[in-house]
Design a protein around this motif. Structure first.
Motif, PDB file in Angstrom:
ATOM      1  N   GLU A 203      34.840  29.878  34.795  1.00 31.83           N
ATOM      2  CA  GLU A 203      35.701  29.550  35.528  1.00 31.83           C
ATOM      3  C   GLU A 203      36.425  30.747  35.960  1.00 31.83           C
ATOM      4  OE1 GLU A 203      37.366  26.056  33.998  1.00 31.83           O
ATOM      5  OE2 GLU A 203      37.037  25.027  35.881  1.00 31.83           O
ATOM      6  N   ASP A 204      36.671  31.556  35.204  1.00 29.20           N
ATOM      7  CA  ASP A 204      37.483  32.873  35.668  1.00 29.20           C
ATOM      8  C   ASP A 204      36.732  33.742  36.225  1.00 29.20           C
ATOM      9  OD1 ASP A 204      40.055  34.232  35.187  1.00 29.20           O
ATOM     10  OD2 ASP A 204      39.202  35.602  33.594  1.00 29.20           O
ATOM     11  N   ALA A 205      35.161  33.879  35.965  1.00 26.28           N
ATOM     12  CA  ALA A 205      34.373  34.681  36.784  1.00 26.28           C
ATOM     13  C   ALA A 205      34.399  34.276  38.150  1.00 26.28           C
ATOM     14  CB  ALA A 205      33.100  34.641  36.260  1.00 26.28           C
ATOM     15  N   ARG A 206      34.559  33.190  38.745  1.00 28.96           N
ATOM     16  CA  ARG A 206      34.762  32.920  40.043  1.00 28.96           C
ATOM     17  C   ARG A 206      35.562  33.617  40.754  1.00 28.96           C
ATOM     18  NH1 ARG A 206      33.329  27.281  40.900  1.00 28.96           N
ATOM     19  NH2 ARG A 206      33.644  25.897  39.200  1.00 28.96           N
ATOM     20  N   ALA A 207      36.579  34.441  40.257  1.00 30.34           N
ATOM     21  CA  ALA A 207      37.229  35.495  41.141  1.00 30.34           C
ATOM     22  C   ALA A 207      36.394  36.663  41.582  1.00 30.34           C
ATOM     23  CB  ALA A 207      38.406  35.946  40.324  1.00 30.34           C
ATOM     24  N   LEU A 208      35.263  36.884  40.705  1.00 32.35           N
ATOM     25  CA  LEU A 208      34.491  37.912  41.046  1.00 32.35           C
ATOM     26  C   LEU A 208      33.415  37.635  41.805  1.00 32.35           C
ATOM     27  CD1 LEU A 208      34.384  39.761  37.531  1.00 32.35           C
ATOM     28  CD2 LEU A 208      35.771  40.579  39.323  1.00 32.35           C
TER      29      LEU A 208
END
Length: 453
Positions: A403-408
């Motif tokens: 989920e945190d990787a969605r920013a990238l």
């Protein structure tokens, strides 16, 4: 003009050519390839590690032509690993064309002749011969080689863009099932309990044994010796002999480290310090060269940090994986089975098999995602690999990283792959697909162009 051939070479070439035009094609396990294997007007260049099955694919392509009505005599095949051809030079290859013309004078009138040359890199200057063959017209050419650098660089320069590279890897899980005579389920997501148990057992066995064709079905001791021999041959023939490496001790240390620590961050600086502490003298530049040589012969694969900054890419550790999960237990000195490393390696090789561009991700929150993969159609996938994510704390860590990787990569598809269905977490946020890795591998449709199948 063809240089004069010593009588033993002349007789060997004549015998090999005659056999190739008459002998039955050997029965082999069908290789399941992604994307196009051949393009009109291009040399098909099959590249991969020794013993991965390149020869099988060549015979598969020849068999397809036979099935389409191509005469057997239009399919000459030469294997340059034949010890009788050890002293052959490129200027002497023209004898093959002359001898073929004498034996099959009407061949070119029936349509293109398909020449297949196995391990052609063993003949110095081979690329000039292939270019001359192409320029003459009326032919299709298939070549194989065990060195990525050899074929990529020399084909690109000598053949002037007239080659189509086809990377070949050890058996995928689907190919392993086919080799064993086990039917591939039409939908691995909908299996009765006994069938699912059988498939999962086969998958776990494949992760342990690996996918090298000759290693299938062997007992542990025999398989271990066979795979050690593969690694030794790759080191000695494709690295030491080809590149003139003299510091074989340091090379062996490096190979053992890389194959036994799949997916771990690797720093040349730290490994250099380790060798120095053991009294092994080597330069940092030599280590960089060694890694390149090992990549070229397909023994290891490298995964870099996913970043647009070349500087960030270079200063962050890369991750190194063996070409096949079956190599891990042979070189892992802990003595403990490591299902997680094997699964991660198998997923990476499957991504490369599907011709994806792969990196690993460090998220803004400091988490790590195992792979970002851009498929040939341009779609981005973020893939987390965890053998067992059923425990709540493990699931929370793995899913939070995705989920945190969605920013990238806000438009990427998010995946969590586990070893078995029971390894899936109980609760999964919307937008994340959780599958057992064998189901993901057997589906084979998530990045494929159906028109190329």
């Amino acid at each position: 003009m063809t240089d004069a051939l010593p009588k033993p070479l002349r007789e060997a070439l004549t015998d090999i050519l005659a056999t190739s035009l008459s002998a039955d094609l050997p029965p082999r396990t069908q290789r399941l390839m992604h994307g196009r294997i051949e393009l009109p007007g291009k040399v098909t260049a099959v590249i991969g590690m020794r013993r991965a099955g390149k020869t099988t694919l060549v015979h598969q392509l020849r068999q397809q032509r036979l099935a389409a009505g191509v005469p057997r005599t239009s399919l000459p095949y030469i294997n340059f690993e034949d010890e009788r051809l050890a002293d052959l030079g490129s200027s002497q290859l023209g004898f093959l064309l002359e001898e073929y013309g004498r034996r099959v004078p009407e061949a070119y009138k029936a349509g293109p002749v398909t020449w297949s040359f196995d391990e052609i890199q063993l003949v110095p200057g081979w690329e000039r011969f292939i270019r001359r063959l192409l320029d003459a017209g009326g032919v299709e050419v298939i070549v194989t080689g065990s060195s990525a650098a050899l074929l990529s660089r020399e084909i690109a320069t000598a053949l002037r863009g007239r080659a189509w590279e086809v990377p070949l890897f050890p058996f995928s899980f689907a190919e392993s099932l086919t080799h064993q005579g086990t039917p591939i389920p039409a939908d691995a997501g909908f299996l009765a309990a006994p069938e699912r148990s059988r498939i999962e057992r086969a998958f776990l066995d494949w992760l342990t044994a690996g996918g090298f064709p000759e290693a299938q079905g062997l007992d542990l001791a025999t398989r271990s010796q066979l795979l050690r021999d593969y690694v030794d041959v790759a080191m000695l023939r494709d690295v030491v002999e080809r590149h003139g490496v003299s510091n074989v001790l340091a090379l062996r240390w490096l190979v053992r480290h890389l194959l036994g620590n799949a997916g771990s961050p690797f720093s040349v600086e730290k490994f250099y310090a380790t060798l120095k502490s053991q009294g092994i003298a080597i330069s940092r530049d030599s280590l960089h060269h060694f890694i390149g040589y090992l990549e070229d012969c397909f023994l290891v694969r490298t995964v870099w940090l996913d970043t647009a900054s070349e500087r960030q890419r270079m200063v962050n550790p890369r991750k190194m994986y063996p070409i096949d999960a079956g190599l891990i237990p042979i070189f892992d000195r802990t003595g403990r089975p490591n299902l997680g490393h094997a699964l991660e390696t198998a997923v990476l090789i499957e991504l490369e098999r599907r011709r994806c561009t792969v990196a690993y991700v460090r998220t803004p929150g400091g988490f790590e995602v195992d792979f970002s993969a851009r498929s040939p159609d341009g779609e981005m996938h973020l893939i987390q690999v965890c053998a067992d994510a059923s425990a709540p704390d493990t699931a929370e860590r793995e899913l939070r990283a995705l989920e945190d990787a969605r920013a990238l990569h806000p438009h990427a598809r998010l995946w969590l792959l586990t070893a078995t269905r029971d390894g899936a977490p109980a609760d999964v946020p919307a937008g994340i697909t959780v599958l057992p890795a064998y189901q993901w591998m057997l589906a084979e449709t998530w990045t494929s162009d159906p028109q190329q199948k």
